[in-house]
Motif scaffolding. Structure first.
Motif, PDB file in Angstrom:
ATOM      1  N   SER A  85      -1.729   6.050  12.687  1.00 21.00           N
ATOM      2  CA  SER A  85      -2.557   6.908  11.842  1.00 21.00           C
ATOM      3  C   SER A  85      -3.570   6.081  11.069  1.00 21.00           C
ATOM      4  O   SER A  85      -3.364   4.881  10.820  1.00 21.00           O
ATOM      5  CB  SER A  85      -1.693   7.712  10.869  1.00 21.00           C
ATOM      6  N   THR A  86      -4.648   6.738  10.678  1.00 16.12           N
ATOM      7  CA  THR A  86      -5.665   6.073   9.880  1.00 16.12           C
ATOM      8  C   THR A  86      -6.355   7.098   8.986  1.00 16.12           C
ATOM      9  O   THR A  86      -6.362   8.290   9.278  1.00 16.12           O
ATOM     10  CB  THR A  86      -6.721   5.377  10.776  1.00 16.12           C
ATOM     11  N   TYR A  87      -6.921   6.592   7.881  1.00  9.93           N
ATOM     12  CA  TYR A  87      -7.701   7.432   6.987  1.00  9.93           C
ATOM     13  C   TYR A  87      -9.019   6.734   6.706  1.00  9.93           C
ATOM     14  O   TYR A  87      -9.050   5.558   6.310  1.00  9.93           O
ATOM     15  CB  TYR A  87      -6.962   7.689   5.669  1.00  9.93           C
ATOM     16  N   LEU A  88     -10.123   7.444   6.958  1.00  7.60           N
ATOM     17  CA  LEU A  88     -11.463   6.913   6.706  1.00  7.60           C
ATOM     18  C   LEU A  88     -12.140   7.764   5.636  1.00  7.60           C
ATOM     19  O   LEU A  88     -11.999   8.997   5.627  1.00  7.60           O
ATOM     20  CB  LEU A  88     -12.310   6.920   7.966  1.00  7.60           C
ATOM     21  N   TYR A  89     -12.874   7.089   4.751  1.00  6.83           N
ATOM     22  CA  TYR A  89     -13.590   7.786   3.682  1.00  6.83           C
ATOM     23  C   TYR A  89     -15.059   7.377   3.738  1.00  6.83           C
ATOM     24  O   TYR A  89     -15.384   6.219   4.045  1.00  6.83           O
ATOM     25  CB  TYR A  89     -13.007   7.424   2.319  1.00  6.83           C
ATOM     26  N   PHE A  90     -15.954   8.311   3.434  1.00  8.49           N
ATOM     27  CA  PHE A  90     -17.379   7.979   3.460  1.00  8.49           C
ATOM     28  C   PHE A  90     -18.116   8.650   2.317  1.00  8.49           C
ATOM     29  O   PHE A  90     -17.683   9.667   1.764  1.00  8.49           O
ATOM     30  CB  PHE A  90     -18.009   8.383   4.801  1.00  8.49           C
TER      31      PHE A  90
ATOM     32  N   THR B 101      -2.069   2.535   9.933  1.00  8.46           N
ATOM     33  CA  THR B 101      -0.610   2.424   9.921  1.00  8.46           C
ATOM     34  C   THR B 101      -0.043   2.600  11.324  1.00  8.46           C
ATOM     35  O   THR B 101      -0.420   3.530  12.045  1.00  8.46           O
ATOM     36  CB  THR B 101       0.007   3.495   8.995  1.00  8.46           C
ATOM     37  N   LEU B 102       0.851   1.702  11.704  1.00 10.90           N
ATOM     38  CA  LEU B 102       1.587   1.800  12.968  1.00 10.90           C
ATOM     39  C   LEU B 102       3.073   1.822  12.652  1.00 10.90           C
ATOM     40  O   LEU B 102       3.579   0.946  11.946  1.00 10.90           O
ATOM     41  CB  LEU B 102       1.265   0.616  13.879  1.00 10.90           C
TER      42      LEU B 102
ATOM     43  N   GLY C 220       4.128  -0.887   9.784  1.00 11.44           N
ATOM     44  CA  GLY C 220       3.218  -1.874   9.211  1.00 11.44           C
ATOM     45  C   GLY C 220       1.920  -1.177   8.841  1.00 11.44           C
ATOM     46  O   GLY C 220       1.479  -0.254   9.540  1.00 11.44           O
ATOM     47  N   GLN C 221       1.330  -1.590   7.736  1.00  2.00           N
ATOM     48  CA  GLN C 221       0.115  -0.926   7.268  1.00  2.00           C
ATOM     49  C   GLN C 221      -0.880  -1.956   6.744  1.00  2.00           C
ATOM     50  O   GLN C 221      -0.505  -2.925   6.094  1.00  2.00           O
ATOM     51  CB  GLN C 221       0.448   0.074   6.155  1.00  2.00           C
ATOM     52  N   VAL C 222      -2.140  -1.713   7.046  1.00  2.00           N
ATOM     53  CA  VAL C 222      -3.238  -2.500   6.488  1.00  2.00           C
ATOM     54  C   VAL C 222      -4.099  -1.553   5.665  1.00  2.00           C
ATOM     55  O   VAL C 222      -4.460  -0.472   6.135  1.00  2.00           O
ATOM     56  CB  VAL C 222      -4.095  -3.157   7.587  1.00  2.00           C
ATOM     57  N   SER C 223      -4.407  -1.930   4.430  1.00  2.00           N
ATOM     58  CA  SER C 223      -5.297  -1.123   3.603  1.00  2.00           C
ATOM     59  C   SER C 223      -6.626  -1.853   3.428  1.00  2.00           C
ATOM     60  O   SER C 223      -6.681  -3.083   3.468  1.00  2.00           O
ATOM     61  CB  SER C 223      -4.675  -0.848   2.233  1.00  2.00           C
ATOM     62  N   ASN C 224      -7.701  -1.081   3.219  1.00  2.00           N
ATOM     63  CA  ASN C 224      -9.053  -1.628   3.135  1.00  2.00           C
ATOM     64  C   ASN C 224      -9.366  -2.438   4.397  1.00  2.00           C
ATOM     65  O   ASN C 224      -9.689  -3.625   4.344  1.00  2.00           O
ATOM     66  CB  ASN C 224      -9.232  -2.491   1.877  1.00  2.00           C
TER      67      ASN C 224
ATOM     68  N   PHE D  82      -1.636  -6.151   3.309  1.00  2.00           N
ATOM     69  CA  PHE D  82      -0.794  -6.025   4.496  1.00  2.00           C
ATOM     70  C   PHE D  82       0.611  -5.671   4.032  1.00  2.00           C
ATOM     71  O   PHE D  82       1.206  -6.400   3.237  1.00  2.00           O
ATOM     72  CB  PHE D  82      -0.786  -7.329   5.292  1.00  2.00           C
ATOM     73  N   ILE D  83       1.122  -4.557   4.528  1.00  2.00           N
ATOM     74  CA  ILE D  83       2.400  -4.038   4.056  1.00  2.00           C
ATOM     75  C   ILE D  83       3.317  -3.784   5.254  1.00  2.00           C
ATOM     76  O   ILE D  83       2.883  -3.248   6.283  1.00  2.00           O
ATOM     77  CB  ILE D  83       2.203  -2.725   3.267  1.00  2.00           C
ATOM     78  N   MET D  84       4.575  -4.153   5.126  1.00  2.08           N
ATOM     79  CA  MET D  84       5.600  -3.808   6.108  1.00  2.08           C
ATOM     80  C   MET D  84       6.732  -3.121   5.377  1.00  2.08           C
ATOM     81  O   MET D  84       7.068  -3.476   4.240  1.00  2.08           O
ATOM     82  CB  MET D  84       6.104  -5.047   6.839  1.00  2.08           C
ATOM     83  N   GLY D  85       7.317  -2.115   6.010  1.00  2.00           N
ATOM     84  CA  GLY D  85       8.374  -1.365   5.325  1.00  2.00           C
ATOM     85  C   GLY D  85       9.317  -0.667   6.278  1.00  2.00           C
ATOM     86  O   GLY D  85       9.078  -0.597   7.494  1.00  2.00           O
TER      87      GLY D  85
END
Length: 300
Positions: A148-153, A225-226, A247-251, A292-295
């Protein structure tokens, strides 16, 4: 204002997916503030933002630049829209004009066509309010995996790059060094001729002008996020309802033409306090960090 939210969910074979889109558009106009003269805001550069009847909150106000004087002849013969000769900023009488001191400095547009540059030529130079903002949510699932991903503009908003007061017209930056006008080495330079802080022109360093205004539009991938959810057969053996690792990457990335650290400029007064009248003014705040987040999500 208008807000629109659209969502689509579907399955194709073993794949499931969803698409969510939200859009927002608004306009604002001051109908009465108790004075027709306007209420101005500013810090080290005065009168950057204005509250004025008939206009949006906090629009940018100042002098409209029109390039660089490249010769003494250009200083003496710069014309306004009415065809009249215009004296440079800081000179009110043609007899006292020293053309050589203006070569390599900003030309300022004679807005009221009276042949001189003064406070009456200040005008609206930008608008911090976007034409459109929105977000896009995308998700895809397959055999326990989810992506999943979230994009903002934001589109159509201007920013006042106030940080340049320090980086370009005080302690000089690489951008100012490389892009300052010079008759031989850089005849197409966009900044005034290289000078010491004492020799900087007033219009460049101390007056609100269109040179500080930039397009603040941007597209940012806020998160990516994967994840993987363990199969039910395994969960039944170990007596868990659900286990998902991710795992997630923000920005993740930002696409923008803005020169500052971050086009998502906070709305404050330069000291951390919220202030809509300074909307879109970049005092040089830190950019958003990449994380970088893992959970593990566990349901018993």
């Amino acid at each position: 204002g208008v807000d629109v939210n659209l969502t689509w969910r579907d399955e194709v074979g073993e794949f499931d997916y969803s698409i969510g889109l939200n859009l927002s558009h608004y306009k604002n106009k001051l109908t009465d503030i108790g004075t027709d003269a306007g209420i101005f805001e500013g810090t080290r550069i005065s009168n950057m933002n204005v509250m004025m009847k008939g206009h949006a909150i906090g629009e940018f106000h100042g002098y409209q630049l029109d390039g660089i004087y490249k010769s003494e002849d250009e200083v003496k013969n710069y014309k306004n829209d009415a065809g009249g000769t215009v004296l440079p900023f800081g000179t009110s009488d043609a007899s006292s004009l020293n053309a050589s001191q203006y070569v390599g400095q900003y030309k300022v547009k004679d807005v009221n066509n009276d042949g001189k540059i003064d406070a009456n030529d200040r005008t609206f130079i930008g608008n911090p309010h976007p034409d459109l903002t929105g977000g896009l949510n995308l998700s895809l699932g397959w055999r326990g995996f989810d992506l999943s991903t979230y994009l903002y503009f934001s589109i159509g908003n201007d920013l006042f790059a106030m940080y340049k007061y320090y980086t370009h017209f005080g302690a000089y930056s690489k951008d100012r060094r490389d892009n300052s006008w010079d008759p031989e080495t850089n005849p197409d330079g966009i900044y005034p001729m290289w000078a010491t802080s004492n020799g900087e022109s007033t219009i460049a360093g101390n007056e609100s002008n269109s040179g500080y205004i930039e397009d603040g539009s941007y597209l940012r991938m806020q998160t990516l996020t994967l994840g993987y959810t363990l199969p039910k057969k395994l969960l039944n053996k170990i007596k868990f309802e659900k286990i998902r690792v991710y795992g997630q990457v923000s920005n993740v990335f930002t696409l923008t033409g803005y020169s500052g650290l971050d086009p998502q400029v906070r709305t404050d007064n330069g000291s951390g306090g919220s202030k809509d009248r300074n909307m879109g003014t970049d005092y040089g705040s830190y950019g958003m960090p990449r994380q970088f987040i893992m959970g593990v999500n566990v349901t018993f």
